[in-house]
Design an enzyme around this catalytic site. Structure first.
Site, PDB file in Angstrom:
ATOM      1  N   LYS A  76       0.835  -1.200   0.000  1.00  0.00           N
ATOM      2  CA  LYS A  76       0.000   0.000   0.000  1.00  0.00           C
ATOM      3  C   LYS A  76       0.871   1.252   0.000  1.00  0.00           C
ATOM      4  CE  LYS A  76      -4.074   1.729   2.516  1.00  0.00           C
ATOM      5  NZ  LYS A  76      -5.004   1.384   3.632  1.00  0.00           N
ATOM      6  N   SER A 151      -9.475   1.867   2.228  1.00  0.00           N
ATOM      7  CA  SER A 151      -8.453   2.589   1.486  1.00  0.00           C
ATOM      8  C   SER A 151      -7.426   1.685   0.803  1.00  0.00           C
ATOM      9  CB  SER A 151      -7.721   3.559   2.427  1.00  0.00           C
ATOM     10  OG  SER A 151      -7.078   2.885   3.494  1.00  0.00           O
ATOM     11  N   SER A 175     -10.372  -0.343   6.174  1.00  0.00           N
ATOM     12  CA  SER A 175      -9.603  -0.190   4.947  1.00  0.00           C
ATOM     13  C   SER A 175      -9.083  -1.484   4.336  1.00  0.00           C
ATOM     14  CB  SER A 175      -8.423   0.759   5.181  1.00  0.00           C
ATOM     15  OG  SER A 175      -8.883   2.077   5.340  1.00  0.00           O
TER      16      SER A 175
END
Length: 466
Positions: A76, A151, A175
């Site tokens: 990420k 996310s 997320s």
């Protein structure tokens, strides 16, 4: 080959039936084919080929293969990778290149994983839809006109299409679980401290965690074994020695397992199709010997608590950047402002409610083994929208209400996963959220493994059939 479970690919590399370089080449080929349409991977690791070659060389020398040998992993874009641009989805860091790997990346490398690149996320991972000013929006592989969630949306979209075998992510309010639900993947929010977040701008953070996402529960367990465990760099930690996450995922549903289904714990409403799919999946566990009952569980009081503590989280995490707050995007700026302006009495009340929630869960898990709920209350919405306008036909009270089904559980610090439960009438994935007891990752993984075996959903149409 690249669409096989990570555990299968790993064994093929370890047994020299394929090379890590061949796996990487297949991942890059798939990315070249589908990434332009999805915008899931935003920066590729130029040294990935050398990393794959190092794995092959070690195996050729007769060294013991690592747990993740040769598996391409997406990191990420808020997690530092040495020598690879890490932007946090923010123009402030558009050209930022870290000098050192995050602890989770070090552990992945030590296990033989190959870092393919960085996956897209909202600015500073703030939001349930993946978009930012640096790279734009990530699209859902099941329908590119829809949101991939966030996310960790880039990781989920890349997994679903075979660009990577494993995805690293973070989870504050959902997320890892939100994009797993929207994109038909398995995501796990581990117990606080099981996977230390290092480096961290708030070392005593008990809301956000680092964790794994993959295509199967077994693959999540495989990755978790590689990254879990206390580290001296973090004050919060849990021991992982002696725990067998992979065995738990393989074991699946045990006869007599007590499962509680809750349709709407956050009391915000749930789309009828989502409730139908999740209800069928939950009660379908009876076929494997589980004892399933629907219970009434009202966690609406936790919504206000999370919003207050979320503001505190943003103000604390962004403390050293407050002199640049005029450069923050709207979402981050508003959350920081909210945190800075929240009265201490409201923070105290939120912590009191968090304690109430913990005691409620402690008593609940004395009577049941797991709680299952819909991961999301809404299906994937148009990608151009930052968030949905309604839930089950009713306007939201706040713009973050739609992620309340995940964020109320974040407050507990308990392990929570999302596994595909089926598809809705539009053919889009629906996630079932699994909440386990304290330090109960094994139980979450076992139920996830059982659900995915009963309710396979296949792959998106844009994945080549080979």
């Amino acid at each position: 080959m690249i669409d096989e479970p990570a555990s299968v690919i790993r064994d093929l590399v370890a047994s020299k039936k394929i090379s890590a370089r061949e796996v990487l080449a297949a991942a890059r080929e798939r990315a070249a084919l589908v990434n332009p349409a999805l915008n899931a991977i935003v920066t590729f690791n130029d040294r990935a080929e050398a990393e794959a070659q190092a794995v092959d060389d070690a195996i050729a020398r007769g060294e013991r293969p690592g747990l993740l040998c040769g598996l391409p992993v997406g990191i990420k874009d808020v997690t530092p990778v040495a020598g690879v641009r890490t932007t946090h989805g923010s123009p402030i860091y558009a050209d930022h290149v870290p000098d050192e790997d995050a602890l989770v990346v070090k552990r992945l490398r030590a296990a033989g994983a190959v870092i393919l690149g960085k996956t897209n996320c909202p600015e500073f991972a703030a939001g349930g839809n993946t978009f930012n000013e640096v790279f734009g929006r990530t699209r859902n592989p099941w329908n590119p006109e829809r949101s991939a969630g966030g996310s960790t949306g880039g990781g989920a979209a890349a997994l679903a299409t075979g660009m990577i075998a494993l995805a690293e992510g973070t989870d504050l309010g959902g997320s890892l679980r939100i994009p797993a639900s929207f994109c038909g993947q398995v995501g796990l929010r581990p117990s606080v401290g099981l996977v230390p977040t290092v480096p961290s701008d708030w070392v005593w953070d008990t809301l956000q965690v680092t964790g794994p996402m993959a295509r199967t529960a077994g693959d999540v367990a495989l990755m978790l074994e590689a990254i879990a465990g206390q580290g001296p760099e973090a004050p919060l930690g849990q021991l992982a020695s002696g725990r067998d996450f992979r065995a738990a995922a393989r074991a699946g549903i045990q006869r007599g397992l007590r499962v509680a289904y809750v349709a709407d714990p956050a009391r915000i409403g749930v789309d009828d199709e989502i409730d139908r799919v999740c209800r069928e999946a939950a009660f379908g566990l009876r076929e494997a010997g589980a004892v399933v009952e629907e219970i009434d569980l009202d966690l609406a009081f936790a919504r206000e608590a999370f919003l207050a503590l979320r503001g505190l989280w943003f103000a604390t995490w962004m403390h050293d950047r407050l002199d640049r707050k005029d450069q923050f995007g709207t979402n981050v700026a508003n959350n920081v402002k909210s945190g800075l302006e929240t009265p201490i009495a409201r923070i105290a009340a939120a912590e009191a409610d968090r304690g109430r929630l913990w005691r409620l869960c402690r008593d609940l898990f004395a009577r049941v083994d797991v709680v299952v709920t819909p991961t999301m209350a809404v299906p994937p919405f148009p990608v151009e929208q930052n968030y949905p306008e309604t839930i089950a036909g009713k306007p939201m009270a706040t713009y973050v209400d739609w992620i309340a089904p995940t964020f109320v559980w974040s407050l507990t610090g308990l392990p929570v996963g999302s596994v595909p439960a089926g598809r809705d009438a539009a053919g889009l994935p629906v996630g079932l959220q699994i909440v386990g007891p304290s330090m109960g990752e094994e139980r979450v993984l076992a139920v996830a493994g059982g659900v995915e075996r009963q309710r396979p959903i296949g792959a998106p149409e844009m994945v080549p059939r080979v």
